[in-house]
Design an enzyme around this catalytic site. Structure first.
Site, PDB file in Angstrom:
ATOM      1  N   SER A  10     117.011  31.132 126.993  1.00  0.00           N
ATOM      2  CA  SER A  10     117.700  30.057 126.283  1.00  0.00           C
ATOM      3  C   SER A  10     119.214  30.118 126.512  1.00  0.00           C
ATOM      4  O   SER A  10     119.778  31.166 126.804  1.00  0.00           O
ATOM      5  CB  SER A  10     117.425  30.156 124.780  1.00  0.00           C
ATOM      6  OG  SER A  10     116.042  30.161 124.533  1.00  0.00           O
TER       7      SER A  10
HETATM    8  N1  SAH Z   1     113.306  34.443 123.845  1.00  0.00           N
HETATM    9  C1  SAH Z   1     113.257  34.269 125.283  1.00  0.00           C
HETATM   10  C2  SAH Z   1     113.020  32.826 125.648  1.00  0.00           C
HETATM   11  C3  SAH Z   1     111.910  32.740 126.626  1.00  0.00           C
HETATM   12  S1  SAH Z   1     111.227  31.124 126.859  1.00  0.00           S
HETATM   13  C4  SAH Z   1     114.504  34.835 125.931  1.00  0.00           C
HETATM   14  O1  SAH Z   1     115.421  35.247 125.228  1.00  0.00           O
HETATM   15  O2  SAH Z   1     114.529  34.900 127.163  1.00  0.00           O
HETATM   16  C5  SAH Z   1     109.799  31.196 125.818  1.00  0.00           C
HETATM   17  C6  SAH Z   1     108.777  32.245 126.144  1.00  0.00           C
HETATM   18  O3  SAH Z   1     107.662  32.033 125.273  1.00  0.00           O
HETATM   19  C7  SAH Z   1     108.214  32.208 127.568  1.00  0.00           C
HETATM   20  O4  SAH Z   1     108.414  33.451 128.179  1.00  0.00           O
HETATM   21  C8  SAH Z   1     106.727  31.910 127.355  1.00  0.00           C
HETATM   22  O5  SAH Z   1     105.909  32.560 128.280  1.00  0.00           O
HETATM   23  C9  SAH Z   1     106.505  32.451 125.943  1.00  0.00           C
HETATM   24  N2  SAH Z   1     105.352  31.900 125.232  1.00  0.00           N
HETATM   25  C10 SAH Z   1     104.859  30.639 125.261  1.00  0.00           C
HETATM   26  N3  SAH Z   1     103.779  30.538 124.456  1.00  0.00           N
HETATM   27  C11 SAH Z   1     103.583  31.763 123.898  1.00  0.00           C
HETATM   28  C12 SAH Z   1     102.627  32.296 122.986  1.00  0.00           C
HETATM   29  N4  SAH Z   1     101.624  31.569 122.485  1.00  0.00           N
HETATM   30  N5  SAH Z   1     102.737  33.601 122.631  1.00  0.00           N
HETATM   31  C13 SAH Z   1     103.728  34.387 123.142  1.00  0.00           C
HETATM   32  N6  SAH Z   1     104.644  33.937 124.015  1.00  0.00           N
HETATM   33  C14 SAH Z   1     104.591  32.639 124.388  1.00  0.00           C
END
Ligand code: SAH
Length: 230
Positions: A81
């Site tokens: 993000s």
């Molecule tokens: N907090 C992260 C943002 C990553 S984007 C950072 O600081 O980089 C969101 C993430 O959520 C992705 O890696 C995606 O694979 C994960 N995601 C999506 N659905 C999910 C679920 N049901 N359970 C766990 N992770 C999930």
């Protein structure tokens, strides 16, 4: 004379000694111009954003873009993000040093690292195995208070519930009931809600001391979709 020379050299190199990873200046500028300028003022949040080396959580080829005012690709169709959003979501849950926080969507591990700087324990769940494994390795090298699980975060992390706060970093169509369940009375959850191709809203979910749940829409956002395991 010799002592004087030594002293001058010391004075010359001292400012550089504090530039431990070479990115402090960019990080401080990021905090000032992208985060404080937009109204984030919680000291613990700002300190954490100044401390965590964001460039270590992005792919090597993206390092020089790490402190820019935007999300960046981290592979597998996912993103880290935008710094402001990470700071905003951190501040809004009102993190305290004695808190236990659950994050859904570990991704790069960056948001988990920011939380780990402030709170007692961070539990974070990632559904994409290689991302979870990579983030676990980075986070374990830096922190002993971050626990990474590779699973569908829809179900939360029952064994460690209830949580003082929950941070969801993927956009769900609706707020997963197990997560509301695992929130402590008096706790806060921040979650983007909406379908991938429509407008999503960052929602603040509060569980009050009497168990009442209230939700508030804070701002329009764009997150990667919340995936479900089959
Ligand atoms: N907090 C992260 C943002 C990553 S984007 C950072 O600081 O980089 C969101 C993430 O959520 C992705 O890696 C995606 O694979 C994960 N995601 C999506 N659905 C999910 C679920 N049901 N359970 C766990 N992770 C999930």
């Amino acid at each position: 004379m010799k002592i004087f020379c030594l002293f001058s050299i010391l004075l010359l190199i001292m400012p550089h000694l504090s530039l431990a990873d070479g990115f402090e200046r960019e990080r401080n500028q990021m905090v000032r111009t992208q985060i404080q300028a937009r109204g984030v003022s919680d000291k613990a949040t700002l300190d954490a954003m100044r401390n965590v080396p964001r460039h270590l959580y992005v792919p090597f080829a993206q390092r020089r873009n790490a402190y820019q005012d935007r999300p960046l690709p981290i592979g597998y169709g996912q993103t880290i993000s935008q710094p402001y959003i990470v700071a905003y979501m951190t501040e809004i849950i009102q993190p305290r040093p004695d808190h236990k926080v659950l994050e859904i969507g570990t991704g790069s591990g960056y948001q988990a690292a920011v939380l780990a700087e402030i709170v007692d324990q961070v539990y974070t769940i990632e559904i994409v195995r290689p991302l979870g494994a990579q983030a676990r390795e980075k986070l374990n090298a830096q922190y002993n208070n971050v626990h990474v699980k590779i699973a569908d975060g829809y179900h939360g992390w029952e064994e460690h519930a209830p949580f003082d706060a929950i941070v969801v970093t993927a956009a769900a169509e609706y707020i997963p009931p197990p997560l509301v369940e695992q929130l402590k009375a008096g706790g806060r959850m921040i979650i983007p809600v909406g379908s991938p191709f429509q407008m999503q809203h960052l929602m603040l979910v509060e569980k009050h001391e009497d168990g009442r749940i209230t939700t508030r829409s804070l701002m329009p956002v764009r997150f990667v979709p919340f995936e479900r395991a089959d």
